[in-house]
Enzyme design. Structure first.
Site, mmCIF file in Angstrom:
data_model
loop_
_atom_site.group_PDB
_atom_site.id
_atom_site.type_symbol
_atom_site.label_atom_id
_atom_site.label_comp_id
_atom_site.label_asym_id
_atom_site.label_seq_id
_atom_site.Cartn_x
_atom_site.Cartn_y
_atom_site.Cartn_z
ATOM 1 N N GLU A 38 1.038 -1.114 -0.056
ATOM 2 C CA GLU A 38 0.370 -0.266 0.343
ATOM 3 C C GLU A 38 1.259 0.742 -0.187
ATOM 4 O O GLU A 38 0.880 2.025 -0.745
ATOM 5 C CB GLU A 38 -0.522 -0.361 0.917
ATOM 6 C CG GLU A 38 -1.840 -0.880 1.343
ATOM 7 C CD GLU A 38 -1.457 -2.508 1.492
ATOM 8 O OE1 GLU A 38 -2.402 -3.659 1.367
ATOM 9 O OE2 GLU A 38 0.173 -2.431 2.000
ATOM 10 N N ARG A 64 7.108 -13.313 0.329
ATOM 11 C CA ARG A 64 6.828 -11.695 0.428
ATOM 12 C C ARG A 64 6.422 -11.560 2.020
ATOM 13 O O ARG A 64 7.318 -10.289 1.862
ATOM 14 C CB ARG A 64 4.969 -12.744 0.472
ATOM 15 C CG ARG A 64 4.008 -11.392 1.011
ATOM 16 C CD ARG A 64 4.061 -9.999 -0.120
ATOM 17 N NE ARG A 64 2.952 -8.950 0.782
ATOM 18 C CZ ARG A 64 2.854 -7.970 -0.235
ATOM 19 N NH1 ARG A 64 3.709 -7.805 -0.854
ATOM 20 N NH2 ARG A 64 1.797 -7.086 0.581
#
Length: 449
Positions: free
Chosen positions: A73, A287
Site C-alpha cells: 500500500e 513475501r
C-alpha cells in the site's frame, strides 16, 4: 444485528462489543509485537504511538492524512503522495506494520527530512486512542488505501465531520460476502466513508451491493508507480550476465507459506529435463522477510545449490553453479523482475488471493499465474486477455507440481512466445496508467464541492 435507517451510522451494540474485544485482547497485541521482536527489535519502537500518544516532534496541523498499512500500500501511494507534495501539501503518513514504515522512510526520505511528511503508526482501533490521534493531528481529510476500514477510525471521522475516503479500493467477492454476514452493521462501515474510489468495475459493483452511494472508478495506482531506474539497471546487468552464459531466469515473486515447496519440487523436475542446453536459474523472493530463514531451509532440503541475494555482488551476479537465488532483500523487486524472463506470481498457487502482478509487467516480464487471483481479479483478467500473463495449465493442488513444471517448460523453451508476452506486458502496464490523475480530480471535486 442492530439495524438503523440512517446511512452510515455506527451500530451501537456491535460497536460496543467490538470495543470490548479490543480492550480484552489488547495485551495480546503487545505480546505479538514482543514475539516479532525476535526478528527485529524495531518492532518495539514507537509503542506509545500504537495507543495514540507519544509523538516525538511538533505536530503540523492541516495536513493530508494517508494511511498505507504495509509495504504494498505504501508503494502504491507513492505517485499520489508525490503529486500532493508537488502541490505544496504536508502529508501525515500512517502505517500498521514495521515494514510499511520502513518502506515509507526509504521512498520519502528527503520529504521526511524536510518536514513535508510525518510518519507515525496508526493507533490500535480503540475509541480513546483514535480520538486522541485525531485531536492531535487534525488533518484536512483522510485517505485509506485499498482494503483498510478500521471501524473506530471510520465512524469517528464521520461523526466529527472529517472527510475520510477509501482510495485505490478493492473488495473481493469473498470479502463482500464476509461483510454482508454482519448485515446492516457491516454495510454501515463502508457507507460511513465520505466516498470510495474503486480500482475496477468489479470492485465498484461490490461496494454498491453494500449500499454505498458514493462510489467512483478511478483505476489502480499501482500502474502509476515508477520503477527505480538503478534497480532496473542492476537487474538488466544480471540478465545480460545470465544470457551470455545461455541461461534464463524465473522469479517466484512474493511467495507465501506452502508455495515454496511446490515451486522447488517443480523446479527439480524441470532441471531433470534434458531439453535445456543450460539449466535456467530460479529466484525465490518470499513475501515476508521474517520467512527468509525458513525458505532457505526449504531450498537446502530440496538439495538445490543456492546463494542468498545478500551474498551476490552489485556488479555481477556470479551465478556459476547456482540453481536458486534466495531474494533475501527488501525493496528490490524491480531488480528481480528486470533480471527475469518469466515470473511465477506468489499468492496465486495456494488460496491467498494472489500478489501484485503489475510491477512485473511494468518491467516487461511475462507472468505465470495460479488459479487464486481474487485480490487482483481485474488486473489478472486484463493481463491474460492482452497476452501479458498465462494461467498455469491444469489444476494445481498441494503436492501436485506437474502442471507448474509443464507450464514453465512450455514457455522457457519457446523464446519467441516469451518475447511476445514481454512486449504485451509493457503495453498492458502503460495502457492502464492514469489513476493518480483520476483520484486527484475526484478528491478535488468532492472536497471543494
Amino acid at each position: 444485528m442492530n439495524s438503523s435507517s440512517e446511512y452510515g451510522v455506527r451500530p451501537r451494540f456491535w460497536f460496543a462489543v467490538y470495543q470490548l474485544l479490543w480492550h480484552l485482547l489488547l495485551p495480546l497485541a503487545f505480546v505479538r509485537l514482543a514475539w516479532r521482536a525476535r526478528y527485529s527489535f524495531a518492532y518495539l519502537h514507537h509503542i506509545p504511538e500504537r495507543l495514540g500518544f507519544g509523538y516525538e516532534k511538533p505536530v503540523s496541523k492541516d495536513c493530508i492524512w494517508i494511511h498505507a498499512v504495509s509495504v504494498g500500500e505504501t508503494r502504491a501511494a507513492q505517485p499520489l503522495i508525490e503529486a500532493y507534495l508537488a502541490r505544496g501539501e504536508s502529508i501525515l503518513l500512517t502505517h500498521m506494520t514495521l515494514n510499511g514504515r520502513r518502506t515509507g522512510k526509504q521512498l520519502f526520505a528527503n520529504a521526511i527530512t524536510r518536514g513535508r511528511i510525518r510518519q507515525v503508526y496508526l493507533p490500535y482501533d480503540l475509541c480513546w486512542a483514535v480520538k486522541h490521534f485525531l485531536n492531535t493531528f487534525k488533518p484536512k481529510f483522510g485517505l485509506f488505501m485499498e482494503t483498510e476500514a478500521w471501524p473506530t477510525a471510520v465512524f469517528r471521522c464521520k461523526e466529527i465531520g472529517l472527510p475520510l475516503f477509501l482510495i485505490n479500493a478493492r473488495l473481493s467477492e469473498r470479502s463482500a460476502r464476509r461483510v454482508n454476514r454482519f448485515g446492516n452493521a457491516g454495510r454501515a462501515l463502508f457507507q460511513a466513508f465520505a466516498g470510495i474510489l474503486a480500482q475496477t468495475e468489479f470492485d465498484a459493483q461490490r461496494y454498491r451491493s453494500l449500499g454505498v452511494k458514493n462510489v467512483r472508478i478511478t483505476g489502480n495506482l499501482k500502474f502509476d508507480v515508477p520503477l527505480d531506474s538503478r534497480l532496473v539497471a542492476q537487474g538488466k546487468q544480471w540478465q545480460q550476465d545470465l544470457h551470455a552464459g545461455g541461461r534464463l531466469m524465473v522469479c517466484a515473486a512474493s511467495t507465501r507459506d506452502g508455495e515454496e515447496e511446490i515451486i522447488l519440487k517443480a523446479w527439480k523436475d524441470l532441471l531433470q529435463d534434458y531439453a535445456f542446453q543450460k539449466a535456467p536459474l530460479l529466484c525465490i523472493a518470499p513475501r515476508h522477510p521474517e520467512r527468509f530463514t525458513e525458505v532457505a531451509n526449504h531450498i537446502r532440503n530440496a538439495s538445490l545449490n543456492f546463494k542468498a541475494r545478500s551474498e551476490l555482488t552489485e556488479v555481477s551476479g556470479n551465478f556459476a553453479g547456482i540453481e536458486v537465488v534466495l531474494g533475501d532483500s527488501m525493496g528490490e523487486m524491480p531488480m528481480y523482475y528486470s533480471a527475469s524472463d518469466l515470473v511465477v506470481m506468489g499468492g496465486s498457487l495456494l488460496p491467498f488471493g494472489g500478489q501484485n502482478l503489475i510491477e512485473a509487467c511494468a518491467a516487461g516480464c511475462p507472468v505465470l499465474l495460479g488459479e487464486h487471483t481474487y485480490n487482483f481479479q481485474q488486473a489478472a483478467l486484463d493481463a491474460i486477455a492482452i497476452g501479458a500473463a498465462k494461467r498455469i495449465s491444469g489444476e494445481l493442488l498441494l503436492g501436485q507440481t506437474v502442471a507448474l513444471t509443464e507450464s514453465l517448460k512450455e514457455l522457457l523453451l519457446h523464446s519467441a512466445e516469451l518475447a511476445k508476452m514481454a512486449v504485451a506486458a509493457k503495453a498492458y502496464a502503460v495502457e492502464h496508467q492514469g489513476a493518480t490523475k483520476n483520484i486527484l480530480a475526484a478528491l478535488d471535486q468532492r472536497i471543494t464541492s
